[in-house]
Design an enzyme around this catalytic site. Structure first.
Site, PDB file in Angstrom:
ATOM      1  N   VAL A   1       0.844  -1.203   0.000  1.00 60.82           N
ATOM      2  CA  VAL A   1       0.000   0.000   0.000  1.00 60.82           C
ATOM      3  C   VAL A   1       0.879   1.252   0.000  1.00 60.82           C
ATOM      4  O   VAL A   1       0.588   2.223  -0.705  1.00 60.82           O
ATOM      5  CB  VAL A   1      -0.987  -0.006   1.188  1.00 60.82           C
ATOM      6  CG1 VAL A   1      -1.817   1.269   1.214  1.00 60.82           C
ATOM      7  CG2 VAL A   1      -1.904  -1.221   1.113  1.00 60.82           C
ATOM      8  N   CYS A   2       1.975   1.215   0.743  1.00 60.36           N
ATOM      9  CA  CYS A   2       2.893   2.361   0.769  1.00 60.36           C
ATOM     10  C   CYS A   2       3.495   2.604  -0.619  1.00 60.36           C
ATOM     11  O   CYS A   2       3.632   3.743  -1.060  1.00 60.36           O
ATOM     12  CB  CYS A   2       3.995   2.139   1.803  1.00 60.36           C
ATOM     13  SG  CYS A   2       3.352   1.966   3.481  1.00 60.36           S
ATOM     14  N   THR A   3       3.828   1.516  -1.299  1.00 62.75           N
ATOM     15  CA  THR A   3       4.350   1.619  -2.663  1.00 62.75           C
ATOM     16  C   THR A   3       3.326   2.283  -3.574  1.00 62.75           C
ATOM     17  O   THR A   3       3.650   3.225  -4.308  1.00 62.75           O
ATOM     18  CB  THR A   3       4.722   0.212  -3.182  1.00 62.75           C
ATOM     19  OG1 THR A   3       5.816  -0.278  -2.408  1.00 62.75           O
ATOM     20  CG2 THR A   3       5.095   0.226  -4.651  1.00 62.75           C
TER      21      THR A   3
END
Length: 154
Positions: free
Chosen positions: A46-48
């Protein structure tokens, strides 16, 4: 948890190293809006997606007189390698590593139990005033269109 800064108040300045090992201060962007986009940890799905959305939409941010910045508590070398792996070349990914999570603490989004920031977005206006923020569940990808709707309304 709520941010420790109220809407309409000036936000604390900071200086952090970016993915290119360059010092970045919030105050250097006076005269522009700033999106402070916080993600818990590099190298996670999700951070990516969250950081890639900033990179993909850079020209839209430029049209809104906005500088998007990505933040996490990861160390600078990690941010550098991650940005290279993701082919993020235009967005600055800042390392709130030492003192560990200090900026996240100043903004009220540090998760003491896990030692990471929450996933959050803050929009700061041209004078350094907090105009909007949202804290997201860790697994939720922030809606980039919501960010642009807010930017257009400020």
């Amino acid at each position: 948890m709520n941010a420790s800064i109220a809407i309409g108040n000036e936000v604390p300045d900071f200086t952090l190293k970016d993915n290119n090992n360059v010092d970045v201060s919030l105050s250097q962007y006076r005269g522009k809006k700033v999106l402070m986009s916080w993600h818990p940890l590099a190298w996670t799905p999700v951070c990516t997606d969250q950081m890639r959305a900033l990179e993909r939409n850079l020209q839209r941010f430029v049209k809104e007189n906005t500088i998007p910045l990505g933040f996490s508590v990861d160390p600078q070398p990690c941010k550098e390698i991650w940005a290279n792996a993701l082919k993020i070349t235009n967005i600055k990914l800042l390392a709130d590593f030492w003192p560990h999570g200090k900026v996240a603490m100043d903004y009220g989004i540090f998760n003491d139990r896990d030692g990471i920031s929450q996933r959050a977005n803050f929009i700061v206006d041209e004078k350094g005033i907090l105009k909007w923020y949202k804290i997201y569940p860790s697994a939720e990808l922030p809606d980039i269109e919501e960010i642009f709707d807010i930017l257009k309304s400020i």
